[in-house]
Scaffold this motif. Structure first.
Motif, mmCIF file in Angstrom:
data_model
loop_
_atom_site.group_PDB
_atom_site.id
_atom_site.type_symbol
_atom_site.label_atom_id
_atom_site.label_comp_id
_atom_site.label_asym_id
_atom_site.label_seq_id
_atom_site.Cartn_x
_atom_site.Cartn_y
_atom_site.Cartn_z
ATOM 1 N N PHE A 120 -13.264 -9.850 -5.538
ATOM 2 C CA PHE A 120 -12.278 -9.504 -6.555
ATOM 3 C C PHE A 120 -11.221 -10.605 -6.647
ATOM 4 O O PHE A 120 -11.044 -11.405 -5.735
ATOM 5 C CB PHE A 120 -11.626 -8.141 -6.256
ATOM 6 N N TYR A 121 -10.529 -10.634 -7.779
ATOM 7 C CA TYR A 121 -9.421 -11.571 -7.975
ATOM 8 C C TYR A 121 -8.182 -11.023 -7.290
ATOM 9 O O TYR A 121 -8.026 -9.816 -7.114
ATOM 10 C CB TYR A 121 -9.124 -11.763 -9.468
ATOM 11 N N ARG A 122 -7.279 -11.966 -6.926
ATOM 12 C CA ARG A 122 -6.034 -11.584 -6.267
ATOM 13 C C ARG A 122 -4.882 -12.384 -6.833
ATOM 14 O O ARG A 122 -5.034 -13.575 -7.119
ATOM 15 C CB ARG A 122 -6.144 -11.844 -4.766
ATOM 16 N N LEU A 123 -3.759 -11.735 -6.993
ATOM 17 C CA LEU A 123 -2.512 -12.415 -7.311
ATOM 18 C C LEU A 123 -1.617 -12.205 -6.106
ATOM 19 O O LEU A 123 -1.161 -11.078 -5.832
ATOM 20 C CB LEU A 123 -1.884 -11.842 -8.586
ATOM 21 N N ARG A 124 -1.431 -13.278 -5.342
ATOM 22 C CA ARG A 124 -0.744 -13.231 -4.058
ATOM 23 C C ARG A 124 0.724 -13.627 -4.239
ATOM 24 O O ARG A 124 1.010 -14.725 -4.706
ATOM 25 C CB ARG A 124 -1.418 -14.193 -3.089
ATOM 26 N N PHE A 125 1.632 -12.746 -3.856
ATOM 27 C CA PHE A 125 3.064 -13.034 -3.906
ATOM 28 C C PHE A 125 3.542 -13.348 -2.505
ATOM 29 O O PHE A 125 3.528 -12.486 -1.628
ATOM 30 C CB PHE A 125 3.841 -11.828 -4.454
ATOM 31 N N GLY A 126 3.975 -14.575 -2.296
ATOM 32 C CA GLY A 126 4.462 -14.986 -0.989
ATOM 33 C C GLY A 126 5.743 -14.273 -0.616
ATOM 34 O O GLY A 126 6.694 -14.241 -1.395
ATOM 35 N N ILE A 127 5.736 -13.690 0.576
ATOM 36 C CA ILE A 127 6.952 -13.050 1.103
ATOM 37 C C ILE A 127 7.413 -13.756 2.376
ATOM 38 O O ILE A 127 8.435 -13.414 2.941
ATOM 39 C CB ILE A 127 6.750 -11.543 1.353
ATOM 40 N N GLY A 128 6.648 -14.763 2.818
ATOM 41 C CA GLY A 128 6.992 -15.485 4.038
ATOM 42 C C GLY A 128 6.774 -14.646 5.281
ATOM 43 O O GLY A 128 6.502 -13.457 5.204
ATOM 44 N N ARG A 129 6.852 -15.293 6.410
ATOM 45 C CA ARG A 129 6.728 -14.626 7.711
ATOM 46 C C ARG A 129 8.098 -14.527 8.342
ATOM 47 O O ARG A 129 8.929 -15.402 8.156
ATOM 48 C CB ARG A 129 5.843 -15.456 8.642
ATOM 49 N N PRO A 130 8.325 -13.493 9.124
ATOM 50 C CA PRO A 130 9.619 -13.422 9.817
ATOM 51 C C PRO A 130 9.695 -14.504 10.889
ATOM 52 O O PRO A 130 8.689 -14.836 11.515
ATOM 53 C CB PRO A 130 9.604 -12.028 10.438
ATOM 54 N N ALA A 131 10.870 -15.060 11.074
ATOM 55 C CA ALA A 131 11.065 -16.073 12.115
ATOM 56 C C ALA A 131 10.861 -15.468 13.493
ATOM 57 O O ALA A 131 10.386 -16.124 14.409
ATOM 58 C CB ALA A 131 12.459 -16.680 11.998
ATOM 59 N N LYS A 132 11.225 -14.203 13.618
ATOM 60 C CA LYS A 132 11.018 -13.488 14.879
ATOM 61 C C LYS A 132 10.920 -11.999 14.545
ATOM 62 O O LYS A 132 11.244 -11.566 13.444
ATOM 63 C CB LYS A 132 12.161 -13.745 15.860
ATOM 64 N N GLY A 133 10.422 -11.242 15.484
ATOM 65 C CA GLY A 133 10.314 -9.806 15.289
ATOM 66 C C GLY A 133 8.956 -9.380 14.755
ATOM 67 O O GLY A 133 8.057 -10.193 14.556
ATOM 68 N N SER A 134 8.845 -8.109 14.512
ATOM 69 C CA SER A 134 7.594 -7.479 14.115
ATOM 70 C C SER A 134 7.260 -7.732 12.646
ATOM 71 O O SER A 134 8.096 -7.533 11.760
ATOM 72 C CB SER A 134 7.707 -5.972 14.353
ATOM 73 N N VAL A 135 6.031 -8.163 12.405
ATOM 74 C CA VAL A 135 5.544 -8.346 11.039
ATOM 75 C C VAL A 135 5.528 -7.001 10.318
ATOM 76 O O VAL A 135 5.915 -6.898 9.153
ATOM 77 C CB VAL A 135 4.140 -8.999 11.043
ATOM 78 N N ALA A 136 5.081 -5.942 11.009
ATOM 79 C CA ALA A 136 5.004 -4.610 10.400
ATOM 80 C C ALA A 136 6.386 -4.160 9.916
ATOM 81 O O ALA A 136 6.510 -3.592 8.826
ATOM 82 C CB ALA A 136 4.427 -3.609 11.387
#
Length: 176
Positions: A120-136
């Motif tokens: 399938f096609y995807r439109l990905r919106f970058g939200i960046g990664r946290p510098a520290k802490g939980s991704v969830a």
């Protein structure tokens, strides 16, 4: 040609403005007056020849809703475009992609699992990664006061893509 636009997010006030709900935020901006019906474990609507889907199953179970809709309408994977957040892209990046890696995104994993493929096609919106802490925890936070004002600009750029035949685009293209 895309026949089904899927906007990923989580239901409920708690998640309304979160990074994980960027798909729903875009949908609400593009289709503010659409009449939604509840079907396929989702909010469902039709705009012209395109079906819109906002799964209400929570992100990690999005595939259940997608499968119910695709079975009903007999959509193929190449007729689907999924709009979602992406930790692997810096904030402000919007990238179009067909198939490819799922970068650990549980909503995409669920869709792939239920469809049996990832073409399938995807439109990905970058939200960046946290510098520290939980991704969830990070994906469930609202956009920062510096990021939030930029969303309408990113959404305007994404709106153009959703108005063209995506099958004519390169398999991966960075818009912003």
């Amino acid at each position: 040609m895309v026949k089904l636009l899927i906007f990923l997010g989580n239901p409920g006030k708690l998640y309304e403005k979160s990074r994980h709900n960027v798909g729903w935020l875009l949908c609400d901006k593009l289709y503010p007056s659409v009449q939604w019906a509840e079907k396929f474990h989702s909010l469902h609507a039709k705009v012209g020849t395109v079906r819109l889907l906002k799964p209400q199953t929570y992100m990690n179970e999005s595939g259940k809703a997608v499968r119910a809709c695709t079975d009903f309408f007999n959509f193929k994977a190449e007729e689907i475009l999924v709009v979602h957040d992406d930790l692997e892209l810096p904030f402000g990046t919007v990238r179009f992609q067909k198939g490819g890696g799922l970068q650990g995104h549980n909503g995409l994993k669920s869709i792939k699992s239920h469809l049996g493929e990832d073409g399938f096609y995807r439109l990905r919106f970058g939200i960046g990664r946290p510098a520290k802490g939980s991704v969830a925890s990070y994906v469930l936070l609202p956009f920062s006061k510096e990021e939030a004002p930029l969303l309408p600009i990113l959404f305007d750029k994404a709106e153009h893509l959703l108005s063209v035949d995506v099958s004519a685009l390169p398999a991966t293209d960075t818009l912003v």
